[in-house]
Design a protein around this motif. Structure first.
Motif, mmCIF file in Angstrom:
data_model
loop_
_atom_site.group_PDB
_atom_site.id
_atom_site.type_symbol
_atom_site.label_atom_id
_atom_site.label_comp_id
_atom_site.label_asym_id
_atom_site.label_seq_id
_atom_site.Cartn_x
_atom_site.Cartn_y
_atom_site.Cartn_z
ATOM 1 N N ASP A 120 -15.841 -14.312 1.206
ATOM 2 C CA ASP A 120 -15.525 -13.216 0.259
ATOM 3 C C ASP A 120 -14.828 -12.078 0.979
ATOM 4 O O ASP A 120 -13.808 -11.577 0.543
ATOM 5 C CB ASP A 120 -16.771 -12.623 -0.407
ATOM 6 C CG ASP A 120 -17.828 -13.655 -0.665
ATOM 7 O OD1 ASP A 120 -17.481 -14.848 -0.729
ATOM 8 O OD2 ASP A 120 -19.016 -13.264 -0.789
ATOM 9 N N LYS A 121 -15.404 -11.719 2.101
ATOM 10 C CA LYS A 121 -14.946 -10.512 2.796
ATOM 11 C C LYS A 121 -13.451 -10.581 3.100
ATOM 12 O O LYS A 121 -12.723 -9.608 2.915
ATOM 13 C CB LYS A 121 -15.745 -10.346 4.101
ATOM 14 C CG LYS A 121 -15.256 -9.234 5.003
ATOM 15 C CD LYS A 121 -15.828 -7.890 4.591
ATOM 16 C CE LYS A 121 -15.330 -6.786 5.532
ATOM 17 N NZ LYS A 121 -15.828 -5.461 5.172
ATOM 18 N N PHE A 122 -13.005 -11.733 3.581
ATOM 19 C CA PHE A 122 -11.606 -11.824 4.025
ATOM 20 C C PHE A 122 -10.733 -12.636 3.069
ATOM 21 O O PHE A 122 -9.703 -13.174 3.474
ATOM 22 C CB PHE A 122 -11.550 -12.400 5.450
ATOM 23 C CG PHE A 122 -12.307 -11.587 6.459
ATOM 24 C CD1 PHE A 122 -11.788 -10.394 6.948
ATOM 25 C CD2 PHE A 122 -13.565 -11.988 6.895
ATOM 26 C CE1 PHE A 122 -12.503 -9.634 7.868
ATOM 27 C CE2 PHE A 122 -14.276 -11.234 7.817
ATOM 28 C CZ PHE A 122 -13.740 -10.049 8.300
ATOM 29 N N LYS A 123 -11.223 -12.696 1.823
ATOM 30 C CA LYS A 123 -10.435 -13.396 0.775
ATOM 31 C C LYS A 123 -8.942 -13.350 1.064
ATOM 32 O O LYS A 123 -8.267 -14.362 1.153
ATOM 33 C CB LYS A 123 -10.674 -12.696 -0.566
ATOM 34 C CG LYS A 123 -11.739 -13.320 -1.455
ATOM 35 C CD LYS A 123 -11.558 -12.804 -2.881
ATOM 36 C CE LYS A 123 -12.880 -12.239 -3.433
ATOM 37 N NZ LYS A 123 -13.339 -11.007 -2.681
ATOM 38 N N GLU A 151 -26.140 -8.096 -2.434
ATOM 39 C CA GLU A 151 -26.939 -9.133 -1.795
ATOM 40 C C GLU A 151 -28.441 -8.931 -2.020
ATOM 41 O O GLU A 151 -28.989 -7.895 -1.662
ATOM 42 C CB GLU A 151 -26.641 -9.108 -0.304
ATOM 43 C CG GLU A 151 -26.865 -10.429 0.388
ATOM 44 C CD GLU A 151 -26.386 -10.322 1.823
ATOM 45 O OE1 GLU A 151 -27.243 -10.157 2.703
ATOM 46 O OE2 GLU A 151 -25.155 -10.353 2.051
ATOM 47 N N TRP A 204 -20.197 -15.204 3.431
ATOM 48 C CA TRP A 204 -19.840 -13.785 3.488
ATOM 49 C C TRP A 204 -18.412 -13.618 4.011
ATOM 50 O O TRP A 204 -17.606 -12.895 3.452
ATOM 51 C CB TRP A 204 -20.833 -13.049 4.394
ATOM 52 C CG TRP A 204 -20.516 -11.594 4.579
ATOM 53 C CD1 TRP A 204 -20.889 -10.572 3.763
ATOM 54 C CD2 TRP A 204 -19.749 -11.009 5.633
ATOM 55 N NE1 TRP A 204 -20.405 -9.376 4.243
ATOM 56 C CE2 TRP A 204 -19.698 -9.631 5.399
ATOM 57 C CE3 TRP A 204 -19.092 -11.526 6.762
ATOM 58 C CZ2 TRP A 204 -19.028 -8.760 6.239
ATOM 59 C CZ3 TRP A 204 -18.421 -10.666 7.609
ATOM 60 C CH2 TRP A 204 -18.391 -9.288 7.341
ATOM 61 N N ILE A 205 -18.116 -14.373 5.069
ATOM 62 C CA ILE A 205 -16.767 -14.302 5.642
ATOM 63 C C ILE A 205 -15.736 -14.648 4.576
ATOM 64 O O ILE A 205 -14.704 -13.992 4.432
ATOM 65 C CB ILE A 205 -16.629 -15.276 6.847
ATOM 66 C CG1 ILE A 205 -17.493 -14.798 8.018
ATOM 67 C CG2 ILE A 205 -15.171 -15.401 7.274
ATOM 68 C CD1 ILE A 205 -17.575 -15.782 9.179
ATOM 69 N N THR A 215 -23.528 -16.556 6.337
ATOM 70 C CA THR A 215 -22.452 -15.785 6.965
ATOM 71 C C THR A 215 -21.097 -16.404 6.670
ATOM 72 O O THR A 215 -20.122 -15.704 6.382
ATOM 73 C CB THR A 215 -22.697 -15.688 8.487
ATOM 74 O OG1 THR A 215 -23.915 -14.989 8.713
ATOM 75 C CG2 THR A 215 -21.552 -14.974 9.179
ATOM 76 N N ASN A 230 -12.770 -16.732 12.045
ATOM 77 C CA ASN A 230 -14.155 -16.291 12.199
ATOM 78 C C ASN A 230 -15.134 -17.451 12.009
ATOM 79 O O ASN A 230 -16.099 -17.606 12.762
ATOM 80 C CB ASN A 230 -14.467 -15.168 11.203
ATOM 81 C CG ASN A 230 -13.804 -13.859 11.614
ATOM 82 O OD1 ASN A 230 -13.540 -13.639 12.796
ATOM 83 N ND2 ASN A 230 -13.502 -13.024 10.645
ATOM 84 N N GLN A 285 -25.178 -9.062 9.650
ATOM 85 C CA GLN A 285 -25.167 -10.470 9.237
ATOM 86 C C GLN A 285 -26.457 -11.172 9.648
ATOM 87 O O GLN A 285 -27.091 -11.860 8.852
ATOM 88 C CB GLN A 285 -23.954 -11.195 9.857
ATOM 89 C CG GLN A 285 -22.682 -10.995 9.055
ATOM 90 C CD GLN A 285 -22.884 -11.362 7.604
ATOM 91 O OE1 GLN A 285 -23.293 -12.481 7.278
ATOM 92 N NE2 GLN A 285 -22.666 -10.392 6.711
ATOM 93 N N LEU A 305 -21.639 -5.034 12.438
ATOM 94 C CA LEU A 305 -21.423 -6.135 11.509
ATOM 95 C C LEU A 305 -22.260 -7.351 11.919
ATOM 96 O O LEU A 305 -22.972 -7.949 11.107
ATOM 97 C CB LEU A 305 -19.935 -6.465 11.518
ATOM 98 C CG LEU A 305 -19.413 -7.526 10.565
ATOM 99 C CD1 LEU A 305 -17.944 -7.241 10.269
ATOM 100 C CD2 LEU A 305 -19.554 -8.912 11.191
#
Ligand SMILES: Cc1ncc(C[n+]2csc(CCOP(=O)(O)OP(=O)(O)O)c2C)c(N)n1
Ligand SMILES: Cc1ncc(C[n+]2csc(CCOP(=O)(O)OP(=O)(O)O)c2C)c(N)n1
Ligand code: SF4
Ligand code: SF4
Ligand SMILES: [Mg+2]
Ligand SMILES: [Mg+2]
Lengths: 611, 349, 349, 611
Positions: free
Chosen positions: D188-191, C344, D185-186, D182, D200, D29, D25
């Protein structure tokens, strides 16, 4: 023929030869006989680093120096008046320490081609004029020894071993010392082998007779007894004194002594000495390393013993983390550091004073530990005793600094009256009512010593920050700051409980020479000499390095200049400058050797001439 | 009698009435992660203590640093949470100074086998009467999940994102290599077994080494499930019993035989082998102990748990005390006056 | 290819003509006591080196502190006389950084098993390709005669005037407990045997542990004479040969059989036993290696010397290098620019 | 309804809850979104010491503080303007850091009886008037989260896990930040778990909408972008920066990086970070202890790598002996000490600056080692790079001091242009002719780096004293003194090779505030504030602790008073007083926490009012 008898105030003799030549023994015999005559004296052995270096090599030379006199003697002597050299290597290595015009007694037979080569001499120095400026006496020591013992039919090897007694005999004659004490010593020592008694005694006498009868020695010397404090004396080395001081503290306190130690030069002899005294309930634990040495000692202290660990520089560096634990636990603990040449492995058999800053600062975070330093071999006894007293009274680790010079050096010691020793009275917590592991005594700020086995005091301690009073683990910010300052305050408070610093000489003047630890003798000798010249110089020698004595600042401010001689790059001077903001001048020598008093005298002259 | 003996002479040596497990719970709140195997170890130790019939005030738990090393805080005995890896050395000093105390060491696979490995093996060698509980979770818990010296080859952790390249220690083998006089293994999830093993360790005279498989449910969850969970346990664990043949399996239908020196699993069902062919456990057999310890290197062999080895050897602290008593007998209690004046002295008038 | 590889790419890897022992003698004068067993070890190593066909400049001897640790000064190779006990750790770092070098550790029973014990066992566990020569004289020589972790129980030394109360380590057992992949023993007074063993150690891929019985004629004279002197040697030593039955004795008339797991001496003369009954040596048999190692605990059993154990396991430094090569293959050579800008980021105009 | 939009220069928000509540977290964020908006910012996480402390307990509270603004931001903020408290424990622990009149957003559902008890609240603080002096907003965060996700039929456990996004959503609304970053981000993170993405995201939006629609929040705030240097930024923590700085040095020098390390809080993350970059040929060796960590690094340096070891206080204390070896060997080596609260195990997760004296003096004998200190999280990158540069150029160990605050704190970092980095060009000796291991470069005084594998350079090194030039073992007195002084001179000479010290503010004045390491932000903020008030005060922040920069003395003498704030009992001040004999005043705080700039401001006022 009669020979003229000269009177001398003091004399320095150096016996030098191969590791195998028994020079240490010779020197020690001369020392005890001299002590019996009532001379004051100071001695210094000088071993090779190698265990048994090959015969004849430069690095295999073993020496023993004794300085004795009818006056106060504080050092083994800057330079020597007599050098006994059993071989060329011994001559080469030690000539530098012989004063101009000094006497050389050389064993001719030792100066054979092989040995000359080993000492890389081009030509035989006994035969050219290179030794002109000295009084050279060449004696066939080996041959004469063999002649003396012909009839006994001993092996050549055995006979060779006796030759040091011939040299000793000559020296006894030359300085008018009786041979009887040594004869007696030979008799007990070799009880089991009469032929050796016979051989050594004969050779000793032969050496003495040789001085008497031959022409070579024109004159003979006398050194009158010194005016020493009456009483019973013994000779003691620094390492013996540390061991005995610890035992004395154990007896006085009624607590068992536990030594957790890992051997290291020059500290090992303390372990050796303490391991002899099992009937004093001394427990010596030869640990697997220095960390186990100190942590086992902490475990023993936790159990109510006097936990002690002994080491030298490199080992000291390994104990830092555990010292910090000791600070957090607030348990008694004595850490003895017999300093040696560094950094790293450095010069293991040489002396140095360069662990002071490590002792004061060498741990993570704010971990204050009292530091005491011995100033003479015999003072090691009192310093060790004092370290234990402080450790127990203030429930804290205490560092005792000695050094290689004090450890192996010896001096006559007026044996103290046991009852005159301060007493140490530990108090163990037994009452469960209102017991808190980190409550504190108002006066000493120390916490209670609550040992396992005490009913009702079950509690837990450890290395995490403690809550004031309860001793529970606490991450509270204010509590942490409070405890950090409390631990510091406790150590600072010890200043209330130690004698004030006293100055040798005037308490006001042009120059104050401030020393600490093993430099006492050389500084005192130098300052005395200058005072006799009428110079305005005084001497202050510190035994307490942390905390300092209360009146130290006051004393320092009373002098125009302050000189700090140290066997390091100026460590005490750093601390003094920081604490008292005085422009202390430091005189440093980092050669693995003690100061010569002349070196200090020169610096004194320099500073006073400037002023 | 020295000062300490004097001081404690009236202290009771055995409990007037039997302790309960609760008596060994300290007032400190337990700070392990919920679900951590350490809780079970704590509970079992607290249950066993009353059986030992020793006063709490004569017990000391010494630890290093790690989650496991928090153990002493939770025991209502004397407790010493020291620095990383040094518990065995501290315990040794304490035990030598105070043979009257029962001394325990609580440690982890990192504390005891990584930084503290040397102290641990030297303690085993010297055979001090100290009991070691090694909480093996095959991970550094307190520092949040790096691999430890017992983590399996190839383990992926915070410090080994590509998998570790270290061959792990076999804790039992390390202890046996150092000639520990008592070596055992037990499981955090088998309370009864753990209690039995801990009791044996407590009763052993000498250094007792107990490896406890302990689950770190946060950083290494399930590392030992094969051996601790109902469905897999019976077929993968041998519960050692002295003098008994080595049988295992849900239906007790499998056993261990030796082929050469190498253990092999055989079926007792296929008619080819019977009980009498099986290897019989003998706690005092040194060589057997190595074979049992090595079994964990072979995935196809079951894990032996229980007392692997037990023997008697002279105790360091006892020999040391004997030397002291002897020399007091011979030379009399040390006399300071005498010491200072012995050997060569001279008098100045 | 990194800078170092670049720098050394033209350096010869094998000697143009074979070295002689003399080529491995440095210009430093040897400073051990006359008669010290260390001289023989030095001589044998210098004789073996030429056989290895490796350039001197690719050999490094690392040591700690002790008489034995003076060893590197006398070798005309790269040499590193470090601090007490740390040679295995220093050697490990060097070997990991430079797998192209042949790395040796020269250490003593104090340096390697007392202060350095932990580093030594961890190195064995990790199985780096480093060869350890442990000069065991059962004493601290350099510090002038304190007992060591291998000194016998009851030993009287400077630090134990009443006799030591420590049970000693069995060096082979310690190494085997740490799962060393090569374990051997040899004798300072048997040049041929020592040369053979050292050569085997040099050729082994992995951590080789060699215990050498070394006489300290100043502080522990004769400690090993039973096994090294002509008149007693034959009846007290078994020279291990892989695949051969264990025979010994002046007349080769004695042998070793197993009773249970315990070795026993039998006579081949009394007609009761024949060669075929004897235990046969197998270097690769882990369990056997423990039995052989333990034999030294029994005074009535002969001492096995030679290669006790030898096996192959993955090498730490090789696995590490493989991970690096793999990730370079997968992700390409690291790019700093990319690293700093990955993940990032945001831009301010 | 429309709400009024207030403009603010800077804001400090603290998210606090259970370790399990995902506050870290949430904070991160908020941070990245805020960074994207171009605010300057500084953050500080605050974890519990326990891994997973039981839910609801005081010691289980986890916090994350962010200070952002349109002005220059140098600290995470003395006090916060907003406190988001997910449960009573979080409120109790953090209330002290909320300014009077500050905003509290409390999750009502978290304040159940069980949690109130665990936080030992007698009564529910949300229901009595104990919070009067704050703006209290009580929100049913948990309930609202559940309502939002009813339809998804997720387990309660999973739903609970989402509630932090509700809080985040509210904060985004309140400070007018976009939720998109965010949301992305959510995604990618929780693909792998679409239902979690859905959950979320919904909750985040619900939180935002809640702010928008409900009555409770009267006003909403805007914080304009700061005028930051244009360019590409990223957020970086001190530990990441150290790791990357080392890698950068490896790339620049063309030498492989070897890390020998043993895990320890708060340094472990450097090991973790470095172990990721195998394609940079970084070799990370997790050693069996700290001693193996440093000695393996020395072995690697001997072989031609950049040997590095990372640790914290207790581990540092264990490395002392090996550092001394490094000094004697004169090989490059970097020792990173991420300082934490002590002594002993102390406060592992708290920050402190108390290892300075250990770094400078914590070894046996005279063993000088250069010491560099990082002053901000991002500066750790340059400090690490500089440490390597010095180590290689001067063939010496170098100590890099960081601390827990820098290690875990983060700040926006203007990503440097790789080509702008100074280059490091090691030279390896290859020519056997006239090669001597301890010959020296005239300029740097450093000895040749002669690595194994180089034909003809076979030689031996070690920890015993070295003979000048040849490097042979030498016990010669003069040589020893020469080498001791040479090693010192080499380190001193580095002063010629580092930038001069520069003062923030006037170079002459009434008061100079001298800091080092992690206190940069708080001191700068304080001094700036006082200068705005027109006070004659300047700021000097040291990155080089040994040797000092050449012009330091000169600068110090230009000020009437010198104040030295430190997170210890005054360690730098001790050194400054000793070296420059100035009466430096020290301001100390040892609470495991950074200074508040207000604390420094008060001291400045006090000193200036006195003057
Ligand atoms: C001298 C020192 N080095 C490192 C640490 C950091 N540290 C604390 S616990 C630990 C490892 C703990 O692992 P283990 O012993 O297995 O305990 P666990 O947490 O897994 O129960 C480490 C490396 C420390 N506290 N002190
Ligand atoms: C840190 C440290 N501790 C202790 C010593 C002192 N020391 C030097 S060698 C040695 C023991 C040597 O014994 P060993 O390894 O058996 O070698 P040997 O001399 O018998 O060959 C000791 C304790 C040291 N040099 N450094
Ligand atoms: S981190 Fe692992 S070992 Fe530590 S307390 Fe939590 S679960 Fe237990
Ligand atoms: S002391 Fe012993 S080991 Fe050391 S050199 Fe002399 S004989 Fe050899
Ligand atoms: Mg663990
Ligand atoms: Mg030895």
């Amino acid at each position: 023929m009669a020979k003229d008898l000269k009177n001398l105030d003091d004399v320095t003799i150096r016996f030098a030869g191969d590791s195998g030549d028994g020079m240490q023994l010779t020197g020690m015999q001369f020392t005890s006989t001299t002590a019996l005559l009532g001379n004051d004296l100071s001695t210094l052995p000088d071993y090779p680093a190698e265990i048994r270096a090959p015969a004849g090599t430069l690095f295999g030379v073993s020496g023993f120096q004794i300085h004795f006199g009818s006056t106060e003697i504080n050092t083994p002597g800057d330079t020597c008046d007599v050098l006994v050299a059993m071989n060329p290597a011994a001559l080469k290595v030690n000539l530098r320490s012989l004063r101009d015009g000094g006497i050389i007694i050389a064993n001719r037979d030792g100066f054979n081609d092989k040995n000359l080569k080993l000492a890389n001499y081009e030509k035989n120095p006994l035969e050219d004029d290179s030794l002109e400026k000295y009084q050279l006496h060449i004696v066939d020591i080996t041959k004469l020894t063999h002649n003396t013992l012909e009839s006994l039919g001993l092996s050549n090897k055995l006979v060779d071993r006796c030759k040091n007694f011939f040299a000793l005999g000559m020296m006894y004659w030359m300085y008018t010392r009786p041979i009887e004490p040594t004869v007696k010593w030979i008799q007990d020592k070799f009880k089991k082998t009469p032929e050796i008694i016979e051989a050594n005694t004969r050779v000793l006498k032969a050496g003495y007779a040789f001085g008497e009868t031959t022409e070579i020695f024109a004159s003979r010397y006398e050194v009158k007894p010194a005016s020493l404090k009456p009483g019973r004396y013994r000779s003691i080395t620094g390492n013996e004194a540390v061991a005995w001081g610890l035992i004395a503290a154990s007896v006085k306190s009624g607590l068992d002594l536990f030594l957790g130690s890992y051997p290291i030069t020059p500290a090992s002899d303390i372990l050796h000495e303490l391991s002899k005294y099992k009937n004093f309930r001394v427990k010596t634990f030869q640990a697997e390393d220095e960390i186990a040495g100190i942590t086992s000692a902490i475990g023993a202290s936790y159990g109510g013993s006097i936990g002690v660990t002994t080491t030298s520089g490199p080992g000291m560096a390994l104990k830092g983390e555990a010292m910090g634990l000791g600070v957090m636990l607030e348990l008694p603990l004595v850490i003895v550091d017999v300093q040696r040449g560094g950094p790293s492995t450095g010069l293991p058999t040489k002396t140095e004073q360069a662990d002071l800053l490590q002792a004061v600062y060498g741990r993570n975070s704010e971990a204050p530990i009292p530091v005491v330093a011995a100033i003479t071999p015999a003072d090691c006894f009192f310093a060790a005793f004092e370290a234990v007293r402080i450790a127990i009274k203030y429930m804290t680790p205490v560092i005792l600094l000695s050094d290689g010079y004090l450890a192996n050096g010896a001096e006559p010691w007026l044996i103290p009256d046991v009852n005159s020793l301060p007493d140490i009275s530990p108090t163990f917590r037994t009452d469960p009512n209102g017991f808190y592991p980190y409550s504190r005594d108002e006066k000493t700020l120390s916490r209670p010593w609550a040992i396992p086995g005490t009913p009702g005091l079950e509690h837990r301690i450890g290395g995490l920050e403690k809550e004031h009073i309860t001793g529970n683990v606490s991450y509270d910010p204010e509590n942490h700051e409070f405890m950090v300052k409390m631990r510091q305050a406790k150590v600072d408070r010890i200043a209330e409980d130690i004698p004030l610093a006293t100055v040798d000489g005037d308490t006001v003047g042009d120059l104050l020479v401030v020393g600490w630890g093993g430099t006492y003798g050389s500084i005192r000798t130098a300052v005395e000499a200058k005072r006799r010249e009428g110079k305005s110089v005084s001497h202050l020698h510190l035994k307490y390095l942390n905390p300092f004595q209360k009146n130290l600042g006051e004393i320092l401010y009373n002098f125009k200049q302050v000189l700090v001689p140290e066997i390091n790059l100026g460590q005490l001077s750093k601390i003094l400058r920081s604490k008292y903001l005085i422009p202390a001048v430091s005189l440093t020598k980092v050669q693995g050797l003690p100061f010569k008093s002349s070196e200090i005298e020169n610096k004194i002259d320099e500073l006073l001439s400037k002023a | 009698m020295n000062t300490i003996e004097e001081l404690l002479k009236d202290a009771p040596k055995t409990p007037a009435q039997k302790y309960s497990a609760k008596d060994f719970q300290s007032d400190q709140d337990v700070r392990w992660c919920p679900g951590c195997g350490d809780y079970s170890i704590l509970a079992q130790v607290q249950r066993v203590m009353p059986e030992l019939n020793i006063m709490r005030h004569n017990m000391v738990f010494v630890s290093g640093i790690g989650c496991s090393s928090r153990f002493p805080y939770y025991m209502e005995t004397y407790g010493f949470h020291s620095i990383h890896g040094r518990a065995p050395a501290i315990a040794s000093g304490l035990k030598i100074a105070r043979p009257d105390l029962q001394v325990w060491v609580a440690t982890g696979d990192g504390d005891g086998l990584s930084i503290g490995g040397n102290h641990l093996i030297h303690m085993c060698r010297r055979n001090l009467d100290i009991k070691i509980l090694l909480f093996n979770n095959q991970i550094y818990g307190l520092t949040k999940g790096q691999y430890s010296p017992t983590s399996e080859f190839g383990k992926v952790t915070k410090s080994t994102p590509y998998g570790s390249v270290d061959h792990p220690f076999n804790p039992l083998l390390v202890a046996l290599g150092a000639e520990a006089s008592f070596v055992a293994r037990t499981l955090d999830r088998d309370p009864k077994h753990m209690q039995a093993v801990i009791k044996r360790a407590a009763e052993h005279k000498g250094t007792s080494f107990v490896e406890i498989y302990q689950n770190c449910n946060v950083f290494n969850d399930g590392a030992f499930f094969t051996w601790t969970e109902k469905d897999t346990k019976d077929d993968n664990v041998i519960f050692l019993e002295n003098g008994k043949p080595m049988v295992f399996g849900k239906e007790k239908n499998k056993g261990i035989v030796l082929d050469g020196f190498t253990p092999k699993v055989v079926s007792l069902a296929d008619g080819k082998h019977s009980m009498s062919d099986l290897m019989v456990h003998n706690e005092r057999d040194t060589m057997l102990s190595f074979i049992l310890a090595r079994m964990s290197s072979f995935p196809d062999l079951p894990r032996p748990v229980g007392v692997v080895y037990s023997t008697e050897r002279p105790l360091y602290e006892v020999e040391m005390s004997r030397q002291i008593q002897d020399s007091i007998k011979k030379q009399g209690e040390g006399n300071l006056e005498k010491l200072l004046n012995h050997g060569e002295t001279w008098t100045i008038q």
